[in-house]
Design a protein around this motif. Sequence first.
Motif, PDB file in Angstrom:
ATOM      1  N   ALA A 274     -41.767 -18.616  10.134  1.00  0.00           N
ATOM      2  CA  ALA A 274     -41.057 -17.600   9.344  1.00  0.00           C
ATOM      3  C   ALA A 274     -40.700 -16.394  10.202  1.00  0.00           C
ATOM      4  CB  ALA A 274     -41.918 -17.174   8.160  1.00  0.00           C
TER       5      ALA A 274
ATOM      6  N   VAL B 143     -39.224 -15.197   2.008  1.00  0.00           N
ATOM      7  CA  VAL B 143     -38.093 -14.519   1.379  1.00  0.00           C
ATOM      8  C   VAL B 143     -38.176 -14.623  -0.140  1.00  0.00           C
ATOM      9  CG1 VAL B 143     -35.581 -14.511   1.106  1.00  0.00           C
ATOM     10  CG2 VAL B 143     -36.581 -14.808   3.385  1.00  0.00           C
TER      11      VAL B 143
ATOM     12  N   ILE C  79     -38.374 -13.116  10.070  1.00  0.00           N
ATOM     13  CA  ILE C  79     -37.704 -12.314   9.053  1.00  0.00           C
ATOM     14  C   ILE C  79     -37.120 -11.046   9.680  1.00  0.00           C
ATOM     15  CG2 ILE C  79     -37.962 -11.129   6.839  1.00  0.00           C
ATOM     16  CD1 ILE C  79     -38.500 -14.123   6.654  1.00  0.00           C
TER      17      ILE C  79
ATOM     18  N   GLY D 132     -33.852 -13.891   6.245  1.00  0.00           N
ATOM     19  CA  GLY D 132     -34.439 -14.778   7.239  1.00  0.00           C
ATOM     20  C   GLY D 132     -33.540 -14.952   8.453  1.00  0.00           C
TER      21      GLY D 132
ATOM     22  N   GLU E 193     -40.128 -19.685   6.202  1.00  0.00           N
ATOM     23  CA  GLU E 193     -39.249 -18.520   6.068  1.00  0.00           C
ATOM     24  C   GLU E 193     -38.735 -18.411   4.636  1.00  0.00           C
ATOM     25  OE1 GLU E 193     -34.664 -18.122   6.947  1.00  0.00           O
ATOM     26  OE2 GLU E 193     -35.771 -18.099   8.847  1.00  0.00           O
TER      27      GLU E 193
END
Length: 465
Positions: A438, A411, A440, A423, A407
């Motif tokens: 990840a 980002v 988001i 995140g 993550e």
Amino acid sequence: MLTVELKSKDKMPLYEQLYLKIRGLITEGELAEGEKLPSERGLAANLQISRNTVTLAYEQLYAEGYVEVRPQSGYYVNKIDRINSEKKEEFTDIKNESVNPEPEYEYDFSPFSLCKESFPYRMWDRLYRQCMRDRGEELFNLGERQGDMKLRVAIAKYLFGYRGLSVKPENMIIGAGTGYLLQLLEHLIDEKSIIAMENPTYMQAYRIFSSLNRKVYPINLDENGLKVEELKRSEAKAVYLTPSHQFPTGVVMPIKRRKEILGWASGEDRYIIEDDHDSEFRYKGLPIPPLKAIDTENKVVYLGTFSRTIAPAIRIGFMVLPDGLLKVYRKKLAFLACTVPRIDQAVLTEFILGGHYERHINKARKIYKSRHDKLISSLKVFGDKVKIMGGNAGMHLMVKFKLDMSEEEVVSRGEKSGIKLVGLSKHRIGENPEGGEAYILIGYGNISEDRIEEGIKILAKNLIS
């Protein structure tokens, strides 16, 4: 005459720029205690901006206590404790706002951004002038401590018509945003009791409870929302929920789970705090009814805000208390004055009763739906590398990137390309059980459809090329 530099092409609204400039002058001592600010009309003419822009800036300063209003005279600077050399570290946030501002992004996918161009500024300004003309002297008198009854009745009528929710205006408290109302509520719940919260959650609510030394018990979610078995084991006396559109995952709590949570509160000294934060923005099917609508034992505290539907600077929220907590409020906190200026209450009342609020919501919903659909179609560039969750409502999507990166790296790569992403871990209490996956949050509130498509293409190029 006060002279400050405003940037018309800046992404930050003019009223917010003006508010920050004047606030800085006050905190740095450039504007002294008791000094009168220029009239709204005079400052607007001097800076060549609309009077409504000045009004919004002044009202924010007033709401935060930087200035006071003297009837038939104007705005005056309040006494503000200055920074001394021994306590500079305690005020780093004030300094950092000008020294280390948040970096500007070419593509802002923040889940908290709102569409500013949809707001009917002229109508708000007209209603403001109308209220001052018709009720000016009255509005400078101290109003009802729970908020003006006319506004509470207007909100109750709106909730009945739009949310199918029957509430008593007498049980409603008006306050300067959800954060303030949560602080009030914390004082009404037994100080020794635990408050359970969804995890991930709305972190501002978590920070408020934690800052007041309240023990918070985080409870994990499944595909239907908060896990009731974990709630039962928590020994909590209250639970904070966003059941109609869970923030930040977007999960809609089904009726079976809602009844299970109501059953947990039934017959006990327990309460459910329902934050109905963005119920107006649903793009497929009918609006999801609030949990409060099926509460037969008066166990649900219902929270709503206009900051998410009108503008962030409209710091007006409301809280409907069950009868049991209303008695506690009147015993412990009835001496507190309403924190929302009466002129703001009057304008919002006319905005609702005149049908302007409903028209604004309908307009904003169409804009957000178009942006929502554009974001989903733009994400197809990733193919099977993404999984979209929490769609068809709100102002953001939760997206799982099935890539060989964390993550934090997603980002970071976005930031290097001028893309703001948030995140999921930013909204989680404690450690992240997703590990390296990840997740988001991609917002579309304040970014045009063209910019959405451009930004996602650039992101894809930097993530999968």
